[in-house]
Design an enzyme around this catalytic site. Structure first.
Site, mmCIF file in Angstrom:
data_model
loop_
_atom_site.group_PDB
_atom_site.id
_atom_site.type_symbol
_atom_site.label_atom_id
_atom_site.label_comp_id
_atom_site.label_asym_id
_atom_site.label_seq_id
_atom_site.Cartn_x
_atom_site.Cartn_y
_atom_site.Cartn_z
ATOM 1 N N ASN A 12 4.375 52.664 28.753
ATOM 2 C CA ASN A 12 5.742 52.234 29.044
ATOM 3 C C ASN A 12 6.254 51.513 27.796
ATOM 4 O OD1 ASN A 12 8.068 51.049 29.968
ATOM 5 N ND2 ASN A 12 7.140 50.094 31.764
ATOM 6 N N ARG A 18 6.655 56.536 30.884
ATOM 7 C CA ARG A 18 7.836 56.124 31.613
ATOM 8 C C ARG A 18 9.035 56.285 30.676
ATOM 9 N NH1 ARG A 18 10.586 50.531 32.363
ATOM 10 N NH2 ARG A 18 11.869 50.964 34.160
ATOM 11 N N HIS A 24 14.870 52.601 38.419
ATOM 12 C CA HIS A 24 13.763 52.201 39.314
ATOM 13 C C HIS A 24 13.346 53.344 40.237
ATOM 14 C CE1 HIS A 24 15.546 47.876 39.031
ATOM 15 N NE2 HIS A 24 14.626 48.046 38.105
ATOM 16 N N ARG A 83 22.308 40.357 34.595
ATOM 17 C CA ARG A 83 23.385 41.354 34.723
ATOM 18 C C ARG A 83 24.299 40.981 35.883
ATOM 19 N NH1 ARG A 83 19.106 45.814 34.957
ATOM 20 N NH2 ARG A 83 18.530 46.137 32.791
ATOM 21 N N ARG A 93 12.444 31.547 40.179
ATOM 22 C CA ARG A 93 11.590 30.381 40.471
ATOM 23 C C ARG A 93 12.263 29.089 40.017
ATOM 24 N NH1 ARG A 93 6.507 33.530 38.114
ATOM 25 N NH2 ARG A 93 8.242 34.173 36.815
ATOM 26 N N GLU A 113 4.385 51.379 39.918
ATOM 27 C CA GLU A 113 4.995 52.499 39.184
ATOM 28 C C GLU A 113 3.956 53.245 38.360
ATOM 29 O OE1 GLU A 113 7.887 49.358 38.283
ATOM 30 O OE2 GLU A 113 9.256 50.989 37.802
HETATM 31 P P1 AMP Z 1 10.035 41.552 37.791
HETATM 32 O O1 AMP Z 1 11.185 42.003 36.945
HETATM 33 O O2 AMP Z 1 9.701 42.505 38.899
HETATM 34 O O3 AMP Z 1 8.835 41.134 37.003
HETATM 35 O O4 AMP Z 1 10.530 40.221 38.547
HETATM 36 C C1 AMP Z 1 10.873 39.052 37.854
HETATM 37 C C2 AMP Z 1 11.558 38.103 38.821
HETATM 38 O O5 AMP Z 1 10.655 37.803 39.898
HETATM 39 C C3 AMP Z 1 11.936 36.777 38.184
HETATM 40 O O6 AMP Z 1 13.241 36.393 38.597
HETATM 41 C C4 AMP Z 1 10.920 35.814 38.768
HETATM 42 O O7 AMP Z 1 11.426 34.548 38.868
HETATM 43 C C5 AMP Z 1 10.730 36.416 40.154
HETATM 44 N N1 AMP Z 1 9.517 35.860 40.773
HETATM 45 C C6 AMP Z 1 8.235 36.075 40.434
HETATM 46 N N2 AMP Z 1 7.414 35.316 41.207
HETATM 47 C C7 AMP Z 1 8.214 34.603 42.048
HETATM 48 C C8 AMP Z 1 7.982 33.631 43.090
HETATM 49 N N3 AMP Z 1 6.768 33.251 43.432
HETATM 50 N N4 AMP Z 1 9.062 33.118 43.735
HETATM 51 C C9 AMP Z 1 10.305 33.493 43.396
HETATM 52 N N5 AMP Z 1 10.585 34.408 42.434
HETATM 53 C C10 AMP Z 1 9.556 34.957 41.772
#
Ligand code: AMP
Length: 390
Positions: free
Chosen positions: A7, A85, A174, A233, A277, A377
């Site tokens: 990727n 990917r 996605h 975004r 978070r 994925e």
């Molecule tokens: P991704 O793009 O799938 O890696 O997702 C990233 C997003 O997931 C970010 O906004 C992180 O803050 C959120 N995220 C990851 N772990 C947590 C958690 N335990 N609680 C809330 N949001 C989370």
């Protein structure tokens, strides 16, 4: 049967070597900051214990692939082929395809639709063909699954000659994740799922309406900017805002592009971070902008779940996936509150469970089943490679 999944981004190259039969991962990692100071390779592998970091000068993707080869070699595992990917498959990849000179040309031809990604991905494919002349390569485009969306949903109501000349339509993104989510949900619920709304909620976020495996609609559009509010975004806004920002606001095309893609979304509304978070923590401490960011994200998600339900002409299951979808019980609860009027009810204890397994989080009397489905994925890409080359 082992497959290497690649990727590639403009300054990164993620890799994973996995067995499609057992799903065992033998090595995975990321070459980061390619072409930038401070580049390094982070990885885990069956050949070493714990997480590893190599401080490595990575002027280009070819050098990065050299490190990947060493890491793969150390596992002692061979592989049947390489799955790539690709973010934008345009009109050439309604399904995954084996790489040839012609299909590699297509990845570049459609690159103006995703310039930050496709050129880097095409370069990575070329490097793999050079370094592994005896291995097949497969393009797995993120847009493929959405190519089957009915015309009423994928066509833009702009003049036909313009749409045709510039290949404007809803391509979505996605797709590989949504395809995996459908597959995993079907395996988990059997005949209990027909009309699914798949929610990939990460720093990029999209929903997909899937009826008995057929893709009916998705929330991203020509580009990943459309639909939900995301980390940085803006998602759907009145398209005239773009013109207004330029005509009245005095912003250039590039400034508007940067604003909408990199300076908006949760980051802009919270004024704190694009990371949910940080936002959840600030909201707990009473920050009103953070509270509004959560409220807007949940509102738009609930609203677009209903839009996807209409595309499916019904809804029996909602599946949450990706960083926010898999981990934020708070966001899932906020969305559920907004869908309570139509009988969605989460079990608070099940919603609070943290696990890497697929799981049901709604109550038995909920009108719609709600699941958490950790996405994979890489596994989906590897399955396509196994099917085409295996
Ligand atoms: P991704 O793009 O799938 O890696 O997702 C990233 C997003 O997931 C970010 O906004 C992180 O803050 C959120 N995220 C990851 N772990 C947590 C958690 N335990 N609680 C809330 N949001 C989370």
């Amino acid at each position: 049967m082992n497959v290497l999944v690649i990727n590639a981004g403009s300054s990164s190259l993620k890799f994973q070597l996995l067995d499609v039969d057992t799903r065992e991962v033998y090595a995975k990692g990321n070459c980061e900051r390619i072409g930038i100071d401070g580049s390094f390779v982070g990885y885990e592998s069956i050949a070493v214990e714990g997480k590893q970091t190599i401080d490595a000068a990575l002027p280009d993707h070819k050098t990065a692939m050299g490190y990947v080869i060493d890491i793969i070699d150390a596992t002692g595992k061979d592989f049947i082929g390489i799955g790539h990917r690709v973010v934008q498959g345009g009109w050439y990849f309604p399904e995954s395809k084996i790489v040839t000179d012609e299909s590699l040309g297509w990845v570049r031809e459609v690159a103006p639709l995703a310039p930050l990604h496709n050129y880097a991905e095409a370069d990575a494919i070329e490097v793999c063909r050079e370094l592994f002349p005896n291995k097949g390569n497969v393009v797995v485009a993120d847009t493929s699954f959405h190519y089957a969306i009915p015309e009423r949903a994928h066509r833009y109501a702009l003049p036909r000659d313009v749409v045709d000349r510039l290949h404007i339509r809803k391509y979505g993104a996605h797709g590989t994740s949504h395809r995996y989510i459908w597959r995993a949900t079907k395996q988990f619920l059997g005949d209990g799922v027909h009309k699914l709304v798949s929610c990939h909620l990460g720093s990029g976020a999209s929903l997909c309406a899937i009826a008995d495996g057929k893709n009916m609609d998705t929330t991203m559009g020509l580009t990943p900017l459309d639909g939900l509010i995301m980390g940085t975004r803006c998602g759907t806004i009145d398209p005239a805002t773009v013109v207004y920002l330029q005509r009245v606001g005095g912003y250039t095309v590039d400034e508007v592009d940067t604003m909408m893609n990199k300076q908006s979304g949760l980051l802009a509304v919270s004024g704190i971070s694009s990371d949910s978070r940080d936002i959840e923590q600030a909201a707990d401490e009473g920050n009103e902008h953070a509270q509004m960011a959560i409220e807007m994200f949940a509102y738009r998600t609930a609203q677009l779940i209903m839009v996807m339900a209409q595309a499916n002409e019904g809804i029996d299951t909602i599946a949450y996936s990706a960083g926010i979808g898999e981990n934020s019980s708070r966001m899932r609860a906020e969305v559920a509150k907004k869908l309570a009027w139509m009988g969605v009810e989460l079990d608070p204890e099940l919603n609070a469970v943290r696990s890497d397994d697929i799981r049901l989080i709604s109550t038995p009397k909920s009108a719609i089943k709600v699941l958490v489905v950790p996405t994979n994925e890489e596994y989906m890409i590897a399955l396509d490679v196994a099917e085409l080359l295996g």
